[in-house]
Design an enzyme around this catalytic site. Structure first.
Site, PDB file in Angstrom:
ATOM      1  N   SER A 145       0.854  -1.192   0.000  1.00 43.79           N
ATOM      2  CA  SER A 145       0.000   0.000   0.000  1.00 43.79           C
ATOM      3  C   SER A 145       0.886   1.236   0.000  1.00 43.79           C
ATOM      4  O   SER A 145       2.036   1.171   0.461  1.00 43.79           O
ATOM      5  CB  SER A 145      -0.868   0.010   1.262  1.00 43.79           C
ATOM      6  OG  SER A 145      -1.512   1.251   1.409  1.00 43.79           O
ATOM      7  N   TYR A 158      -1.932  -0.785  10.279  1.00 39.01           N
ATOM      8  CA  TYR A 158      -2.046  -1.025   8.834  1.00 39.01           C
ATOM      9  C   TYR A 158      -0.750  -0.576   8.134  1.00 39.01           C
ATOM     10  O   TYR A 158      -0.138  -1.350   7.381  1.00 39.01           O
ATOM     11  CB  TYR A 158      -3.253  -0.283   8.265  1.00 39.01           C
ATOM     12  CG  TYR A 158      -3.475  -0.560   6.798  1.00 39.01           C
ATOM     13  CD1 TYR A 158      -3.933  -1.800   6.371  1.00 39.01           C
ATOM     14  CD2 TYR A 158      -3.208   0.406   5.834  1.00 39.01           C
ATOM     15  CE1 TYR A 158      -4.117  -2.070   5.022  1.00 39.01           C
ATOM     16  CE2 TYR A 158      -3.384   0.148   4.490  1.00 39.01           C
ATOM     17  CZ  TYR A 158      -3.842  -1.093   4.087  1.00 39.01           C
ATOM     18  OH  TYR A 158      -4.013  -1.358   2.750  1.00 39.01           O
TER      19      TYR A 158
HETATM   20  N1  LIG Z   1      -8.670  -0.758  -1.664  1.00 35.30           N
HETATM   21  C1  LIG Z   1      -7.672   0.043  -1.427  1.00 35.30           C
HETATM   22  O1  LIG Z   1      -7.776   1.273  -1.521  1.00 35.30           O
HETATM   23  C2  LIG Z   1      -6.330  -0.520  -1.048  1.00 35.30           C
HETATM   24  C3  LIG Z   1      -5.257   0.366  -0.956  1.00 35.30           C
HETATM   25  C4  LIG Z   1      -4.013  -0.139  -0.622  1.00 35.30           C
HETATM   26  C5  LIG Z   1      -3.831  -1.486  -0.418  1.00 35.30           C
HETATM   27  N2  LIG Z   1      -4.898  -2.316  -0.507  1.00 35.30           N
HETATM   28  C6  LIG Z   1      -4.678  -3.736  -0.246  1.00 35.30           C
HETATM   29  O2  LIG Z   1      -5.291  -4.497  -1.257  1.00 35.30           O
HETATM   30  C7  LIG Z   1      -5.598  -5.783  -0.742  1.00 35.30           C
HETATM   31  C8  LIG Z   1      -7.017  -6.143  -1.122  1.00 35.30           C
HETATM   32  O3  LIG Z   1      -7.911  -5.257  -0.478  1.00 35.30           O
HETATM   33  P1  LIG Z   1      -9.285  -4.748  -1.116  1.00 35.30           P
HETATM   34  O4  LIG Z   1      -9.214  -3.287  -1.163  1.00 35.30           O
HETATM   35  O5  LIG Z   1      -9.584  -5.505  -2.333  1.00 35.30           O
HETATM   36  O6  LIG Z   1     -10.269  -5.074   0.087  1.00 35.30           O
HETATM   37  P2  LIG Z   1     -11.420  -6.155   0.269  1.00 35.30           P
HETATM   38  O7  LIG Z   1     -12.428  -6.031  -0.799  1.00 35.30           O
HETATM   39  O8  LIG Z   1     -11.842  -6.006   1.691  1.00 35.30           O
HETATM   40  O9  LIG Z   1     -10.657  -7.538   0.070  1.00 35.30           O
HETATM   41  C9  LIG Z   1      -9.884  -8.137   1.073  1.00 35.30           C
HETATM   42  C10 LIG Z   1      -9.764  -9.601   0.731  1.00 35.30           C
HETATM   43  O10 LIG Z   1      -8.897 -10.227   1.679  1.00 35.30           O
HETATM   44  C11 LIG Z   1      -9.539 -11.398   2.169  1.00 35.30           C
HETATM   45  N3  LIG Z   1      -9.085 -11.690   3.508  1.00 35.30           N
HETATM   46  C12 LIG Z   1      -9.066 -10.873   4.581  1.00 35.30           C
HETATM   47  N4  LIG Z   1      -8.588 -11.514   5.646  1.00 35.30           N
HETATM   48  C13 LIG Z   1      -8.300 -12.776   5.240  1.00 35.30           C
HETATM   49  C14 LIG Z   1      -7.787 -13.930   5.885  1.00 35.30           C
HETATM   50  N5  LIG Z   1      -7.454 -13.921   7.181  1.00 35.30           N
HETATM   51  N6  LIG Z   1      -7.624 -15.063   5.159  1.00 35.30           N
HETATM   52  C15 LIG Z   1      -7.960 -15.097   3.855  1.00 35.30           C
HETATM   53  N7  LIG Z   1      -8.444 -14.039   3.183  1.00 35.30           N
HETATM   54  C16 LIG Z   1      -8.618 -12.899   3.875  1.00 35.30           C
HETATM   55  C17 LIG Z   1     -11.032 -11.087   2.113  1.00 35.30           C
HETATM   56  O11 LIG Z   1     -11.803 -12.267   1.990  1.00 35.30           O
HETATM   57  P3  LIG Z   1     -12.598 -13.007   3.158  1.00 35.30           P
HETATM   58  O12 LIG Z   1     -13.148 -11.958   4.066  1.00 35.30           O
HETATM   59  O13 LIG Z   1     -13.639 -13.779   2.409  1.00 35.30           O
HETATM   60  O14 LIG Z   1     -11.596 -13.887   3.807  1.00 35.30           O
HETATM   61  C18 LIG Z   1     -11.107 -10.325   0.800  1.00 35.30           C
HETATM   62  O15 LIG Z   1     -11.200 -11.215  -0.280  1.00 35.30           O
HETATM   63  C19 LIG Z   1      -5.351  -5.718   0.760  1.00 35.30           C
HETATM   64  O16 LIG Z   1      -4.100  -6.289   1.049  1.00 35.30           O
HETATM   65  C20 LIG Z   1      -5.301  -4.230   1.033  1.00 35.30           C
HETATM   66  O17 LIG Z   1      -4.526  -3.911   2.160  1.00 35.30           O
HETATM   67  C21 LIG Z   1      -6.152  -1.881  -0.818  1.00 35.30           C
END
Ligand SMILES: NC(=O)c1ccc[n+]([C@@H]2O[C@H](COP(=O)([O-])OP(=O)(O)OC[C@H]3O[C@@H](n4cnc5c(N)ncnc54)[C@H](OP(=O)(O)O)[C@@H]3O)[C@@H](O)[C@H]2O)c1
Length: 266
Positions: A145, A158
């Protein structure tokens, strides 16, 4: 625009595939006829996404797995490796993004985040390394991130977890032969379940657009991919911007904290 690259079906292991970035990256690779392992905890969501991926041309295996559990994650990896001849890409994306709420005096949420975002990445990536060394190829992509460069108020765990992931990824790149690519993806704000509750989301981009950008960066085997582009400037001038924007963020966070005071005492 993937035209400049030879687009071949790949064997891919994706964590956090039940929503957001992981889901849409899976759709992009499905269009290439790839064989994909979709992993996350929510089984039903995975099954729905698997159907859509298959309709786009992919062969799918789903694994309902918690990445903080080293043994079940390894079992899923071993099962997937028994089904494919090679592993082309590991997309370690599962993550939690919540506020610390240190005021509450309970480190549980912070620890969960560190556990998922750091230990979860290790549990996902490291078991693939012997296979990649054996085949002398492969690509490890870890979703970090922009928070790994700038720690805003209220998000120390985070930012710290993503900081750790940046260090782990950098070290991996230097430890492995160059035939095994290592990419760190650093998104700014992307629309997803994680960011939906967030009020202030500068330079927000859509999930599909983000996934296309990520896949293009992976095709190019970029070492670090920070996007959208505006965040490259923030990262470059982060010390200066942190001084000015840090105060604005702190004020916003103070307001948010006061508004949620009742939840804190719950
Ligand atoms: N969206 C943003 O703006 C942003 C910015 C910077 C970085 N990121 C990073 O991008 C990645 C994806 O995030 P997203 O934005 O797509 O959010 P999201 O829609 O909340 O997706 C998070 C995913 O991680 C899975 N997950 C969470 N805890 C888990 C666990 N213990 N075991 C297995 N799966 C798990 C969730 O699935 P389940 O709940 O079904 O397990 C879900 O599929 C993350 O690493 C986040 O930090 C996102």
């Amino acid at each position: 625009m993937t035209d400049k690259f030879v687009v071949l079906p790949m064997n891919i292991f994706i964590t956090g595939a039940s929503s957001g970035i992981g889901e849409y990256v899976a759709y992009e690779y499905s269009k290439r006829g790839s064989t994909i392992a979709l992993c996350a905890r929510r089984k039903e969501k995975l099954e729905n996404i698997a159907q859509k991926c298959e309709s786009l041309g992919a062969k799918i295996y789903t694994y309902s797995v918690d990445v903080t559990d080293q043994h079940s994650t390894k079992e899923s990896i071993e099962d997937f490796l028994s089904k494919v001849p090679t592993i082309d890409l590991v997309f370690a994306n599962a993550g939690l993004g919540l506020l610390d709420f240190v005021e509450k005096g309970d480190p549980s949420v912070m620890n969960d985040m560190i556990n998922t975002n750091v230990i979860g990445v290790n549990n996902t990536v490291v078991p693939f390394i012997p296979k990649m060394l054996e085949q002398y190829s492969g690509h490890i992509a870890v979703v970090g991130s922009v928070a790994s460069y700038v720690a805003w108020p209220g998000s120390g765990a985070y930012a710290g977890s993503k900081w750790a992931v940046r260090a782990l990824t950098g070290s991996l790149r230097n430890s492995l032969p160059k035939q095994i690519a290592v990419t760190l993806i650093c998104p700014g704000f992307v629309k997803s379940e994680m960011t939906d509750p967030v009020e202030f989301k500068p330079f927000l981009i859509g999930t599909e657009k983000a996934a296309k950008k990520i896949v293009r960066a992976l095709d190019k085997k970029r070492k670090i991919f920070i996007f959208p582009w505006q965040w490259n400037i923030v990262v470059l001038f982060r010390r200066l911007i942190y001084i000015f924007m840090g105060r604005a963020f702190q004020k916003k966070h103070d307001k948010f904290r006061l508004k949620n005071q009742s939840n804190l005492s719950a």
